[in-house]
Design a protein around this motif. Structure first.
Motif, PDB file in Angstrom:
ATOM      1  N   THR A  74      -5.698   1.720  -4.922  1.00  0.00           N
ATOM      2  CA  THR A  74      -4.788   0.797  -4.230  1.00  0.00           C
ATOM      3  C   THR A  74      -5.521  -0.470  -3.810  1.00  0.00           C
ATOM      4  OG1 THR A  74      -3.479   2.649  -3.396  1.00  0.00           O
ATOM      5  CG2 THR A  74      -3.223   0.540  -2.278  1.00  0.00           C
TER       6      THR A  74
ATOM      7  N   MET B  80      -1.342   6.712  -6.292  1.00  0.00           N
ATOM      8  CA  MET B  80      -2.627   6.022  -6.406  1.00  0.00           C
ATOM      9  C   MET B  80      -3.510   6.382  -5.212  1.00  0.00           C
ATOM     10  SD  MET B  80      -1.302   2.253  -7.676  1.00  0.00           S
ATOM     11  CE  MET B  80      -2.945   1.662  -8.029  1.00  0.00           C
TER      12      MET B  80
ATOM     13  N   ALA C 231       0.830  -1.208   0.000  1.00  0.00           N
ATOM     14  CA  ALA C 231       0.000   0.000   0.000  1.00  0.00           C
ATOM     15  C   ALA C 231       0.860   1.251   0.000  1.00  0.00           C
ATOM     16  CB  ALA C 231      -0.935  -0.005   1.213  1.00  0.00           C
TER      17      ALA C 231
ATOM     18  N   ILE D 220      -4.255  -3.312  -6.237  1.00  0.00           N
ATOM     19  CA  ILE D 220      -3.066  -3.867  -5.581  1.00  0.00           C
ATOM     20  C   ILE D 220      -3.433  -4.850  -4.464  1.00  0.00           C
ATOM     21  CG2 ILE D 220      -0.942  -3.327  -4.355  1.00  0.00           C
ATOM     22  CD1 ILE D 220      -1.000  -2.287  -7.233  1.00  0.00           C
TER      23      ILE D 220
ATOM     24  N   ALA E  10       2.110   1.873  -3.450  1.00  0.00           N
ATOM     25  CA  ALA E  10       1.049   2.389  -4.309  1.00  0.00           C
ATOM     26  C   ALA E  10       0.800   3.874  -4.044  1.00  0.00           C
ATOM     27  CB  ALA E  10      -0.232   1.591  -4.085  1.00  0.00           C
ATOM     28  N   ARG E  11       0.812   4.253  -2.766  1.00  0.00           N
ATOM     29  CA  ARG E  11       0.622   5.672  -2.435  1.00  0.00           C
ATOM     30  C   ARG E  11       1.772   6.521  -2.965  1.00  0.00           C
ATOM     31  NH1 ARG E  11      -1.479   3.692   2.522  1.00  0.00           N
ATOM     32  NH2 ARG E  11       0.558   3.924   3.531  1.00  0.00           N
TER      33      ARG E  11
END
Length: 215
Positions: free
Chosen positions: A129, A124, A116, A133, A119-120
Motif C-alpha cells: 500500500t 494489499m 489506504a 498507492i 488498498a487493504r
C-alpha cells in the motif's frame, strides 16, 4: 582573480568534493528517510517508536557532534580505516534523513485515508500500500520541501572540511592560512555553492513540472 587561476586545481577538487559528498549523503538520506517514514506511519507500535526516537535524536543533535562521532568513534568500533569522505557522508546522510523522513511523512498524511482502506480491502499489505498507492500520490507534495532539505544539505557539507574531507569550504581555510586575501576566496567559494544549489533547485523544479504534466 589570481587566487583562482593560481589555485584552480584546489578549487576544482573542492568543488567536485562538495558535489560528491552532497550526492552520496543525499542518497543515504533518501533511503533512510523513506524507511524511517515507513516506520513512523507503520501500524506496528515498536516501529513507530523506533522512527520517533530516530527523528527526535537526529533532529536535536548538533551536526558537528555527529561529525565528531562519525570521525572518531565509528572507525574505532565499526569500520576501522574508513575514509574521511565516507565518514562525513554517513554523518550528513543520517542527520538529513530525519528531515527527509518528516517531509515524506507530511506528504503521506495528505493522502486521503480512504486510499489506504481501499488498498487493504483489496488484500494489499502495508508495504504494498505504501509503495504502490500512498507514496506515488504523496510525491507531488513532498518535492518542494525536499528541494529545501537538499539545498541545506549542500550548505551543511561545509562542516566536512574541518574533518579532513576535500570540499569547497576547506579550500577557503587552506588558502586563508597561506595568507591570501579572504574576500576573493569567499566570492569564488560562494559561487561554487551557488552553482550546486541552483542545480538542485532546477532539478527539483523539473521533477515538479513532470509531476504536474502527469497529473
Amino acid at each position: 582573480m589570481n587566487v583562482l587561476t593560481d589555485h584552480l586545481p584546489e578549487f576544482r577538487e573542492g568543488f567536485l568534493g562538495t558535489v560528491f559528498i552532497t550526492a552520496v549523503s543525499g542518497v543515504i538520506a533518501m533511503v533512510l528517510g523513506l524507511l524511517i517514514a515507513g516506520c513512523r506511519v507503520s501500524p506496528v507500535p515498536p516501529l513507530r517508536i523506533f522512527g520517533t526516537v530516530w527523528v527526535t535524536i537526529l533532529r536535536n543533535t548538533p551536526l558537528t557532534l555527529l561529525f565528531l562521532v562519525s570521525t572518531f568513534v565509528v572507525p574505532e568500533i565499526f569500520f576501522p580505516g574508513m575514509s574521511p569522505f565516507f565518514l562525513g557522508a554517513i554523518a550528513l546522510g543520517f542527520y538529513t534523513s530525519a528531515f527527509v523522513c518528516e517531509a515524506v511523512r507530511s506528504g503521506i498524511n495528505t493522502v486521503p485515508l480512504g486510499q489506504a482502506e481501499a488498498a487493504r480491502s483489496l488484500g494489499m499489505t502495508f508495504g504494498q500500500t505504501l509503495r504502490m498507492i500512498i507514496l506515488p500520490q504523496a510525491t507531488r507534495t513532498v518535492l518542494p520541501p525536499l528541494s529545501s532539505i537538499f539545498i541545506a544539505l549542500t550548505k551543511n557539507s561545509a562542516i566536512a572540511g574541518a574533518f579532513g574531507v576535500a570540499e569547497l569550504f576547506g579550500v577557503q581555510k587552506l588558502l586563508s592560512e597561506q595568507g591570501y586575501a579572504i574576500l576573493p576566496i569567499f566570492v569564488f567559494v560562494a559561487l561554487g555553492y551557488l552553482i550546486v544549489t541552483f542545480a538542485i533547485s532546477g532539478l527539483f523544479r523539473l521533477f515538479e513540472r513532470r509531476m504536474e504534466v502527469a497529473r
